[in-house]
Design a protein around this motif. Sequence first.
Motif, mmCIF file in Angstrom:
data_model
loop_
_atom_site.group_PDB
_atom_site.id
_atom_site.type_symbol
_atom_site.label_atom_id
_atom_site.label_comp_id
_atom_site.label_asym_id
_atom_site.label_seq_id
_atom_site.Cartn_x
_atom_site.Cartn_y
_atom_site.Cartn_z
ATOM 1 N N PHE A 151 -16.148 -65.274 -32.928
ATOM 2 C CA PHE A 151 -16.391 -63.931 -33.448
ATOM 3 C C PHE A 151 -15.379 -63.654 -34.549
ATOM 4 N N ASN A 152 -15.789 -62.872 -35.528
ATOM 5 C CA ASN A 152 -14.908 -62.533 -36.634
ATOM 6 C C ASN A 152 -14.255 -61.175 -36.406
ATOM 7 N N SER A 153 -13.002 -61.087 -36.801
ATOM 8 C CA SER A 153 -12.281 -59.822 -36.807
ATOM 9 C C SER A 153 -11.383 -59.826 -38.033
ATOM 10 N N GLY A 154 -11.672 -58.933 -38.978
ATOM 11 C CA GLY A 154 -10.940 -58.960 -40.228
ATOM 12 C C GLY A 154 -11.212 -60.265 -40.955
ATOM 13 N N ASP A 155 -10.148 -60.945 -41.355
ATOM 14 C CA ASP A 155 -10.278 -62.218 -42.062
ATOM 15 C C ASP A 155 -10.180 -63.419 -41.123
ATOM 16 N N SER A 156 -10.140 -63.168 -39.808
ATOM 17 C CA SER A 156 -9.920 -64.247 -38.852
ATOM 18 C C SER A 156 -11.133 -64.452 -37.947
ATOM 19 N N SER A 157 -11.229 -65.664 -37.418
ATOM 20 C CA SER A 157 -12.277 -66.011 -36.461
ATOM 21 C C SER A 157 -11.616 -66.375 -35.139
ATOM 22 N N PHE A 158 -12.198 -65.898 -34.026
ATOM 23 C CA PHE A 158 -11.607 -66.110 -32.710
ATOM 24 C C PHE A 158 -12.642 -66.668 -31.741
ATOM 25 N N SER A 159 -12.195 -67.559 -30.886
ATOM 26 C CA SER A 159 -12.986 -68.026 -29.751
ATOM 27 C C SER A 159 -12.245 -67.632 -28.471
ATOM 28 N N PHE A 160 -12.994 -67.209 -27.478
ATOM 29 C CA PHE A 160 -12.391 -66.705 -26.246
ATOM 30 C C PHE A 160 -12.252 -67.785 -25.177
ATOM 31 N N VAL A 161 -11.177 -67.691 -24.408
ATOM 32 C CA VAL A 161 -11.157 -68.233 -23.055
ATOM 33 C C VAL A 161 -11.717 -67.133 -22.168
ATOM 34 N N ALA A 170 -7.253 -54.151 -24.554
ATOM 35 C CA ALA A 170 -8.384 -53.220 -24.511
ATOM 36 C C ALA A 170 -9.213 -53.542 -23.277
ATOM 37 N N MET A 171 -10.058 -52.584 -22.860
ATOM 38 C CA MET A 171 -10.924 -52.876 -21.718
ATOM 39 C C MET A 171 -12.254 -52.160 -21.850
ATOM 40 N N ILE A 172 -13.271 -52.747 -21.181
ATOM 41 C CA ILE A 172 -14.619 -52.190 -21.190
ATOM 42 C C ILE A 172 -15.119 -52.121 -19.746
ATOM 43 N N ILE A 175 -19.398 -55.501 -28.964
ATOM 44 C CA ILE A 175 -18.248 -55.179 -28.118
ATOM 45 C C ILE A 175 -17.147 -56.235 -28.203
ATOM 46 N N TYR A 176 -17.504 -57.473 -28.532
ATOM 47 C CA TYR A 176 -16.501 -58.533 -28.634
ATOM 48 C C TYR A 176 -15.677 -58.360 -29.914
ATOM 49 N N GLU A 177 -16.354 -57.981 -30.987
ATOM 50 C CA GLU A 177 -15.649 -57.683 -32.233
ATOM 51 C C GLU A 177 -14.795 -56.434 -32.064
ATOM 52 N N TRP A 178 -15.300 -55.477 -31.285
ATOM 53 C CA TRP A 178 -14.505 -54.276 -31.012
ATOM 54 C C TRP A 178 -13.228 -54.645 -30.259
ATOM 55 N N LEU A 179 -13.339 -55.474 -29.246
ATOM 56 C CA LEU A 179 -12.155 -55.909 -28.508
ATOM 57 C C LEU A 179 -11.126 -56.540 -29.443
#
Length: 304
Positions: free
Chosen positions: A95-105, A166-168, A259-263
């Motif tokens: 998922f992208n956030s700003g200029d970065s890309s993240f993968s979750f554990v 953060a939490m949902i 919601i993942y980008e929001w997190l």
Amino acid sequence: MKLFFLLISGLLFFHKGNAQTQSPVYLTQTITNANCKGYYKYLPADYSNSVKQYPLIIWVHGAGQIGNGNTTDLPKILEWGVPKLINEGNFPVSFNSGDSSFSFVILSPQFMAWPSGNNLSAIMDYAVNNFRINTNRIYLMGISAGGGAAWDFASISIANSKRIAAMIPFCGTIFPTTAQSNIIASANLPVWAFHNTYDGSVPVANSRAWVSNINSYLPQPNPLAQLTEFALVSSDPVTQHECWTLPTDPSYKPNGINIYEWLLNYKKNSSAANLLPLAKAGNDVNVILPSVLNLNGSSSIDTD
């Protein structure tokens, strides 16, 4: 034909070896204080080939998925939400956030009894001690009893609220006290709650009270807590209660982000990055100059 078959086999092997996978983990003993003997783990595709630290999502199931973490019980976790999406191959690898890309554990523990905030704290300790976790990006998501556990965890202490970014909580089962809400508010913990307006299993008053209490705190928390309600009407009590399938779908973007980008907008002890607005002035129009053209920007979006 033989060469073609070998090539296809090699491509399939390459894809399998580099894909993100969700694997069951069966433990011989309970994780200390976690009320848990098994979980699903989901690791980024490059996890074994890097030294990076990754953001963590802990998915907390509902009462219907309680079990002993064994081969018979653990698959119950795959019934709903994020573990279901992963199991069906519908969860993006990044998922992208700003200029970065993240993968979750992503860890999806199975609790042997109704989960509590202290159980989640123990799972968090286990995750940090056993996986390469970016401790500034730990996120909680929970449904029903699991949503209540998320509220419980965050409201135990300011230290707990500040431990996560953060939490949902989805239709959380706990109704708050003012003191509990004030802990979350004073920690400026970002919260996005979901609930069905006519939920007959867990009253929407729970989520409304949490969000109202948090946002009434002075000084006002930054960011304010938010609640999304779905006005779903159904004669089926499960359908009337279930408010998480739509928002956990990565294509659900009510404010231009899922919601993942929001997190990922949040990391521990920080406010969200200022996201650029999305300007929408209508469809393209051909104009012959000189001419006057009126534009309507009412569809523009500023997510923060």
